[in-house]
Design a protein around this motif. Sequence first.
Motif, PDB file in Angstrom:
ATOM      1  N   PRO A  58      -2.982  -1.866   6.615  1.00 14.06           N
ATOM      2  CA  PRO A  58      -3.601  -0.627   5.875  1.00 14.06           C
ATOM      3  C   PRO A  58      -4.963  -1.740   6.012  1.00 14.06           C
ATOM      4  CG  PRO A  58      -1.831  -2.378   4.718  1.00 14.06           C
ATOM      5  CD  PRO A  58      -1.810  -2.866   6.218  1.00 14.06           C
ATOM      6  N   THR A 117       1.065  -1.100  -0.075  1.00  9.20           N
ATOM      7  CA  THR A 117       0.435   0.113   0.052  1.00  9.20           C
ATOM      8  C   THR A 117       0.951   1.297   0.405  1.00  9.20           C
ATOM      9  OG1 THR A 117      -2.144  -1.109   1.538  1.00  9.20           O
ATOM     10  CG2 THR A 117      -1.854   1.108   1.639  1.00  9.20           C
ATOM     11  N   GLU A 172      -3.968   7.554   0.933  1.00 10.52           N
ATOM     12  CA  GLU A 172      -3.931   6.110  -0.393  1.00 10.52           C
ATOM     13  C   GLU A 172      -3.440   6.185  -1.439  1.00 10.52           C
ATOM     14  OE1 GLU A 172      -5.743   1.376  -1.069  1.00 10.52           O
ATOM     15  OE2 GLU A 172      -6.056   2.656   1.179  1.00 10.52           O
ATOM     16  N   TYR A 178       1.196   5.388  -0.066  1.00  6.42           N
ATOM     17  CA  TYR A 178       0.609   7.472   0.592  1.00  6.42           C
ATOM     18  C   TYR A 178       1.231   7.928  -0.052  1.00  6.42           C
ATOM     19  CZ  TYR A 178      -1.886   3.410   4.148  1.00  6.42           C
ATOM     20  OH  TYR A 178      -2.218   1.786   4.574  1.00  6.42           O
TER      21      TYR A 178
END
Length: 387
Positions: free
Chosen positions: A305, A222, A229, A224
């Motif tokens: 996440p 994930t 995100e 960011y």
Amino acid sequence: MQKETQRVRILIVGSGVLGGDVLDLLAQSGEHYEITVGARRPESALLRVNLALYTAMNLGHAPHVTVVPMDLMNVEATAAEIEKLRPDIIFNATTLHSWWVITKLPKEAYERVDKARGGVWTPMHMVLIRRLMKAVRLAESNAIVVNASYPDVVNAALAAEGLAPAVGIGNIANAVPGVRLAAAYLLGRDPSSIDVRFFAHHYLSYRMPSTGTAAGAPYHLTVYADGMEVSPDDLDHETLFSHVAGRFRRIKGLAGQSVTASSATAMLHAVARRKGDVVHGPGPLGLVGGYPVRVAKNGFLVELPNGLTLDDAIDINHRCQRFDGIEAVDDDGTVHIVEESAEIMRETLGYSCTAFRPDECEDRAHELATRFAEYARRSGQADLTAT
């Protein structure tokens, strides 16, 4: 008069390449650490410590560093030293088989044995940290043990004996800077605005930065940007990985060891602070593989996440470990080697092992070291050993 902040006591076990590099970074950090280096050859270690002191003092620091003799094979003596030192943190930088040793083989010999992947060397990575953990338990020490010796697998195997270190270093953490740089480049952002949560076993974190692809190995990532995100639709992972191995490819091998040393230092800083820093590390809480970890006052927590459960993260690492030559780590600590990897070791070294328990690691390590030394000699490297 202002009272001096109590110094965090850190014991670094091992003064080789990694231990020495981590010592340098800690000594130059300006943090209030009281550092002790435990070494089997304290006279040689003192030379390395003095080098660290010279360098730190040139940069305006005056760290507290001492050396003590420490032979991890002697559990009782190690326990007595730990009782005397009362460290808050113990960093294990020892192994019977440094990762770079096989890279010193002639190219063809290296490529043959490298196809077995990293997991086949697990017995040699387990011996010294297992002895150290026995000493920690014997000393009834509350020190947090941070392990650099193949923690993706070793920590999980030792958990069955109640000997798991708290967390590891390197591996997944080593891949994170390249991913952040590549993501920033592709998104047109400053790297400082990019954060990631990356879950993967040693295999992917070691191979992807060189090959530019996950090659089918399971992982979760994930990304960011400024805390928001980033959708995979806006940042294709294969494109991202290709840039890690392309535009942001780095020096590898021993010359690139500073990446592992800095990731280890980041973990040690987080453990010393206990203020909720999130750092990536392998083998937290006796788990297989690599995770982002929040280091808080009350301990370690896998930082998940949205949309990913802990069971999902563990499953990813269990499946990913097969790419590193590990079939499974049983609840009793038995480490199973992938058959294809075991066959390569039989063909190249004459070493036959498909599974071993933690209490068998020393015998397995001795045999593996002997077989490897013979292979190195046959390959034209008579002076190359696995220790």
